[in-house]
Design a protein around this motif. Structure first.
Motif, PDB file in Angstrom:
ATOM      1  N   ALA A   2     -19.788  28.307  63.629  1.00 51.80           N
ATOM      2  CA  ALA A   2     -20.038  29.626  63.594  1.00 51.80           C
ATOM      3  C   ALA A   2     -21.042  29.964  62.369  1.00 51.80           C
ATOM      4  CB  ALA A   2     -18.579  30.604  63.522  1.00 51.80           C
ATOM      5  N   GLY A   3     -20.738  29.370  61.268  1.00 48.08           N
ATOM      6  CA  GLY A   3     -21.838  29.736  60.128  1.00 48.08           C
ATOM      7  C   GLY A   3     -23.232  29.125  60.482  1.00 48.08           C
ATOM      8  N   THR A   4     -23.249  28.207  61.348  1.00 50.46           N
ATOM      9  CA  THR A   4     -24.453  27.594  61.670  1.00 50.46           C
ATOM     10  C   THR A   4     -25.266  28.699  62.419  1.00 50.46           C
ATOM     11  OG1 THR A   4     -23.765  25.362  61.446  1.00 50.46           O
ATOM     12  CG2 THR A   4     -25.772  25.496  62.473  1.00 50.46           C
ATOM     13  N   LYS A   5     -24.328  29.215  63.558  1.00 49.17           N
ATOM     14  CA  LYS A   5     -25.189  30.066  64.480  1.00 49.17           C
ATOM     15  C   LYS A   5     -25.740  31.201  63.675  1.00 49.17           C
ATOM     16  CE  LYS A   5     -22.520  28.740  68.459  1.00 49.17           C
ATOM     17  NZ  LYS A   5     -21.595  29.064  69.470  1.00 49.17           N
ATOM     18  N   LYS A   6     -24.896  31.624  62.625  1.00 47.36           N
ATOM     19  CA  LYS A   6     -25.559  33.193  61.813  1.00 47.36           C
ATOM     20  C   LYS A   6     -26.471  32.753  61.069  1.00 47.36           C
ATOM     21  CE  LYS A   6     -20.868  35.035  61.449  1.00 47.36           C
ATOM     22  NZ  LYS A   6     -19.992  35.681  60.506  1.00 47.36           N
ATOM     23  N   HIS A   7     -26.613  31.332  60.210  1.00 50.68           N
ATOM     24  CA  HIS A   7     -27.870  31.161  59.662  1.00 50.68           C
ATOM     25  C   HIS A   7     -28.971  30.898  60.643  1.00 50.68           C
ATOM     26  CE1 HIS A   7     -29.856  28.793  56.503  1.00 50.68           C
ATOM     27  NE2 HIS A   7     -30.307  27.955  57.380  1.00 50.68           N
ATOM     28  N   LEU A   8     -28.877  30.560  61.839  1.00 46.19           N
ATOM     29  CA  LEU A   8     -29.953  30.191  62.794  1.00 46.19           C
ATOM     30  C   LEU A   8     -30.454  31.790  63.007  1.00 46.19           C
ATOM     31  CD1 LEU A   8     -29.000  27.150  64.790  1.00 46.19           C
ATOM     32  CD2 LEU A   8     -30.913  27.340  62.910  1.00 46.19           C
ATOM     33  N   SER A   9     -29.756  32.493  63.092  1.00 42.92           N
ATOM     34  CA  SER A   9     -29.945  34.007  63.651  1.00 42.92           C
ATOM     35  C   SER A   9     -30.657  34.791  62.409  1.00 42.92           C
ATOM     36  CB  SER A   9     -28.684  34.742  63.940  1.00 42.92           C
ATOM     37  OG  SER A   9     -28.759  36.193  64.138  1.00 42.92           O
ATOM     38  N   TYR A  10     -30.189  34.474  61.478  1.00 37.99           N
ATOM     39  CA  TYR A  10     -31.208  35.219  60.174  1.00 37.99           C
ATOM     40  C   TYR A  10     -32.522  34.503  60.006  1.00 37.99           C
ATOM     41  CZ  TYR A  10     -32.714  36.211  55.601  1.00 37.99           C
ATOM     42  OH  TYR A  10     -33.391  36.344  54.547  1.00 37.99           O
ATOM     43  N   GLU A  11     -32.542  33.246  60.027  1.00 41.87           N
ATOM     44  CA  GLU A  11     -33.909  32.587  60.169  1.00 41.87           C
ATOM     45  C   GLU A  11     -34.787  33.056  61.214  1.00 41.87           C
ATOM     46  OE1 GLU A  11     -35.239  30.414  57.981  1.00 41.87           O
ATOM     47  OE2 GLU A  11     -33.199  30.453  56.688  1.00 41.87           O
ATOM     48  N   ASN A  12     -34.138  33.165  62.459  1.00 46.67           N
ATOM     49  CA  ASN A  12     -34.960  33.513  63.432  1.00 46.67           C
ATOM     50  C   ASN A  12     -35.565  35.068  63.059  1.00 46.67           C
ATOM     51  OD1 ASN A  12     -34.882  31.387  64.929  1.00 46.67           O
ATOM     52  ND2 ASN A  12     -32.939  31.939  66.065  1.00 46.67           N
ATOM     53  N   THR A  13     -34.562  35.884  62.676  1.00 42.45           N
ATOM     54  CA  THR A  13     -34.921  37.251  62.601  1.00 42.45           C
ATOM     55  C   THR A  13     -36.142  37.433  61.368  1.00 42.45           C
ATOM     56  OG1 THR A  13     -32.694  37.816  62.827  1.00 42.45           O
ATOM     57  CG2 THR A  13     -34.099  39.436  61.561  1.00 42.45           C
ATOM     58  N   GLU A  14     -35.965  36.372  60.311  1.00 41.53           N
ATOM     59  CA  GLU A  14     -37.096  36.433  59.226  1.00 41.53           C
ATOM     60  C   GLU A  14     -38.403  35.916  59.857  1.00 41.53           C
ATOM     61  OE1 GLU A  14     -37.720  34.643  54.868  1.00 41.53           O
ATOM     62  OE2 GLU A  14     -36.256  33.712  56.133  1.00 41.53           O
ATOM     63  N   PHE A  15     -38.162  35.019  60.840  1.00 43.09           N
ATOM     64  CA  PHE A  15     -39.545  34.492  61.237  1.00 43.09           C
ATOM     65  C   PHE A  15     -40.084  35.479  62.285  1.00 43.09           C
ATOM     66  CE2 PHE A  15     -41.870  32.243  64.801  1.00 43.09           C
ATOM     67  CZ  PHE A  15     -42.718  31.563  64.511  1.00 43.09           C
ATOM     68  N   SER A  16     -39.332  36.424  62.959  1.00 41.63           N
ATOM     69  CA  SER A  16     -39.793  37.469  63.754  1.00 41.63           C
ATOM     70  C   SER A  16     -40.467  38.575  62.839  1.00 41.63           C
ATOM     71  CB  SER A  16     -38.649  38.010  64.475  1.00 41.63           C
ATOM     72  OG  SER A  16     -37.955  36.953  65.458  1.00 41.63           O
ATOM     73  N   VAL A  17     -39.697  38.634  61.877  1.00 40.18           N
ATOM     74  CA  VAL A  17     -40.429  39.841  61.243  1.00 40.18           C
ATOM     75  C   VAL A  17     -41.955  39.253  60.573  1.00 40.18           C
ATOM     76  CG1 VAL A  17     -40.250  41.346  58.744  1.00 40.18           C
ATOM     77  CG2 VAL A  17     -38.177  41.127  60.454  1.00 40.18           C
ATOM     78  N   PHE A  18     -41.925  38.258  59.923  1.00 38.34           N
ATOM     79  CA  PHE A  18     -43.062  37.775  59.508  1.00 38.34           C
ATOM     80  C   PHE A  18     -44.182  37.698  60.724  1.00 38.34           C
ATOM     81  CE2 PHE A  18     -41.304  35.937  55.839  1.00 38.34           C
ATOM     82  CZ  PHE A  18     -42.142  35.992  54.734  1.00 38.34           C
ATOM     83  N   SER A  19     -43.850  37.155  61.801  1.00 34.39           N
ATOM     84  CA  SER A  19     -44.821  37.186  62.931  1.00 34.39           C
ATOM     85  C   SER A  19     -45.234  38.792  63.387  1.00 34.39           C
ATOM     86  CB  SER A  19     -44.003  36.631  64.382  1.00 34.39           C
ATOM     87  OG  SER A  19     -43.604  35.390  64.142  1.00 34.39           O
ATOM     88  N   LEU A  20     -44.387  39.919  63.323  1.00 30.30           N
ATOM     89  CA  LEU A  20     -44.553  41.136  63.250  1.00 30.30           C
ATOM     90  C   LEU A  20     -45.533  41.637  62.291  1.00 30.30           C
ATOM     91  CD1 LEU A  20     -44.119  43.930  64.897  1.00 30.30           C
ATOM     92  CD2 LEU A  20     -42.380  44.424  63.325  1.00 30.30           C
ATOM     93  N   VAL A  21     -45.292  41.272  61.097  1.00 30.02           N
ATOM     94  CA  VAL A  21     -46.364  41.595  60.153  1.00 30.02           C
ATOM     95  C   VAL A  21     -47.601  40.911  60.293  1.00 30.02           C
ATOM     96  CG1 VAL A  21     -46.832  41.844  57.563  1.00 30.02           C
ATOM     97  CG2 VAL A  21     -44.533  42.332  58.600  1.00 30.02           C
ATOM     98  N   LEU A  22     -47.657  39.698  60.576  1.00 29.50           N
ATOM     99  CA  LEU A  22     -48.668  39.158  60.817  1.00 29.50           C
ATOM    100  C   LEU A  22     -49.683  39.429  61.946  1.00 29.50           C
ATOM    101  CD1 LEU A  22     -50.479  36.351  60.058  1.00 29.50           C
ATOM    102  CD2 LEU A  22     -49.345  35.173  61.555  1.00 29.50           C
ATOM    103  N   LEU A  23     -49.078  39.909  63.080  1.00 27.76           N
ATOM    104  CA  LEU A  23     -49.571  40.540  64.132  1.00 27.76           C
ATOM    105  C   LEU A  23     -50.248  41.932  63.719  1.00 27.76           C
ATOM    106  CD1 LEU A  23     -50.244  40.381  66.990  1.00 27.76           C
ATOM    107  CD2 LEU A  23     -48.322  41.472  67.563  1.00 27.76           C
ATOM    108  N   GLY A  24     -49.662  42.709  62.928  1.00 32.40           N
ATOM    109  CA  GLY A  24     -50.019  43.934  62.648  1.00 32.40           C
ATOM    110  C   GLY A  24     -51.501  43.674  61.673  1.00 32.40           C
ATOM    111  N   VAL A  25     -51.583  42.629  60.675  1.00 31.48           N
ATOM    112  CA  VAL A  25     -52.673  42.208  59.878  1.00 31.48           C
ATOM    113  C   VAL A  25     -53.859  41.816  60.784  1.00 31.48           C
ATOM    114  CG1 VAL A  25     -53.426  40.862  58.101  1.00 31.48           C
ATOM    115  CG2 VAL A  25     -51.246  41.856  57.937  1.00 31.48           C
ATOM    116  N   LEU A  26     -53.453  41.053  61.788  1.00 38.25           N
ATOM    117  CA  LEU A  26     -54.535  40.689  62.623  1.00 38.25           C
ATOM    118  C   LEU A  26     -55.044  41.837  63.239  1.00 38.25           C
ATOM    119  CD1 LEU A  26     -55.920  38.282  63.437  1.00 38.25           C
ATOM    120  CD2 LEU A  26     -54.357  38.048  65.394  1.00 38.25           C
TER     121      LEU A  26
END
Length: 365
Positions: A2-26
């Motif tokens: 369960a802890g591994t799934k939560k960890h992956l969920s946070y990492e995926n969210t962080e990557f999505s946010v970075f992708s969103l900001v990167l797309l906005g900058v582009l």
């Protein structure tokens, strides 16, 4: 897991946010995206990916930000790329390091690009706060799991101690029986055996008078041994037939009036089962005293040739503590199940505790 799934969920969210900001900058830079801006954009992206892939201290990113600030002197619109670094610092808990670059970007850019920079800063701070909260929740979960593990281990230890105590009690009982039989029967049977040998000798010698006298002694010894055996059985029977009186004393000492109904003879029940029933009744009455204010308490005891059942019921259900909060009930369930029985809890308009134990075939025979 369960802890591994939560960890992956946070990492995926962080990557999505970075992708969103990167797309906005582009999108913001797309109208002016020439070779220089494209090269600069790729360098910044490579810098972020490198830091993401190799977990260096966030302070090393200050070098990249400083170089980008120098480039912004000639290309002010490139200050929008600082959003990515600002977001990086905030998600790593170094939001104070991003403040100078935030102010610098706001000084070079115009509305609404300034709002996008502030949005990136706020988004990064929110991600960091979420990560902190998630970490605290994970620590609390691990602590509770550890406490639960220790509680389970303690229950197993207590159950093991209880079973050891039962075994010791059985051994002491056997030793007591052996001592009674030795003291009461050993002497008489030994004397009868010697008299029987003497009678055989007298018969071989033809001394009939002495043989008859020896026979009378044998009969007296055997009669005495039989009486001693009956006395020993009565002593053991009195020692074992105390279950009902113990139950009656426990109920009479209870602070609330108890309505008792008993079918069958509890004193015929195997002592080990009677002890488990006594412990269950004591635990049930203790819980009623602690957590309920009943107007009526009912105790039903049903002793049949195949099973014995105890039911304790009270109508103080409105103030009854939740079933899962008591260690006593869990310990009692473990003890009953160790004896091959079962525990049932019924909670409706009243609170019922039902303990059922199966009487062994050896006991019945």
């Amino acid at each position: 897991m369960a802890g591994t799934k939560k960890h992956l969920s946070y990492e995926n969210t962080e990557f999505s946010v970075f992708s969103l900001v990167l797309l906005g900058v582009l999108i913001w830079l797309f109208p002016m995206l020439d070779a220089v801006f494209l090269l600069l954009f790729l360098v910044v992206l490579a810098s972020l990916l490198f830091r993401w892939r190799f977990p260096l201290a966030p302070e090393w990113m200050l070098i990249d930000c400083g170089l980008l600030c120098l480039v912004c002197i000639r290309l002010p619109e490139a200050a929008l790329l600082l959003c990515l670094y600002i977001l990086f610092f905030c998600t790593r808990g170094r939001w104070f390091l991003s403040l100078p670059f935030l102010v610098y970007a706001m000084a070079l850019l115009q509305m609404p690009k300034i709002l996008f920079v502030v949005f990136s800063f706020s988004l990064g701070v929110l991600l960091w706060l979420w990560k902190q909260e998630r970490g605290m929740l994970q620590e609390e979960t691990d602590r509770l799991r550890l406490q639960l593990h220790h509680a389970d281990q303690e229950q197993l230890r207590l159950l093991s101690d209880y079973q050891d105590a039962q075994q010791l009690s059985r051994l002491e009982e056997r030793d007591h029986i052996a001592q009674i039989l030795h003291d009461s029967l050993g002497h008489e049977l030994t004397a009868a055996h010697l008299s029987l040998k003497a009678q055989g000798t007298f018969l071989r010698k033809g001394e009939l008078d002495k043989a008859m006298d020896s026979q009378q002694k044998i009969e007296m010894r055997l009669q005495s041994a039989l009486e001693q055996l009956k006395l020993a059985v009565r002593q053991l029977d009195v020692a074992e037939r105390e279950a009902q009186s113990r139950f009656d004393q426990l109920i009479s000492a209870f602070e609330y009036p108890v309505e008792v109904s008993c079918k069958g003879d509890l004193d015929t029940v195997q002592p080990a089962l009677a002890q488990v029933l006594y412990a269950g009744l004591k635990e049930a009455l203790t819980n009623i005293s602690k957590h309920a204010k009943p107007t009526k308490v009912t105790v039903l005891l049903d002793c049949t040739p195949t099973y014995v059942r105890l039911m304790v019921e009270n109508d103080g259900i409105l103030e009854q503590a939740p079933v899962h909060t008591g260690n006593g009930l869990r310990y009692m369930r473990r003890r009953v199940e160790a004896m091959g029985g079962s525990v049932a809890i019924q909670q409706d308009k009243t609170f019922r505790l039902i303990i059922t134990l199966i009487r062994s075939q050896k006991e019945l025979t």
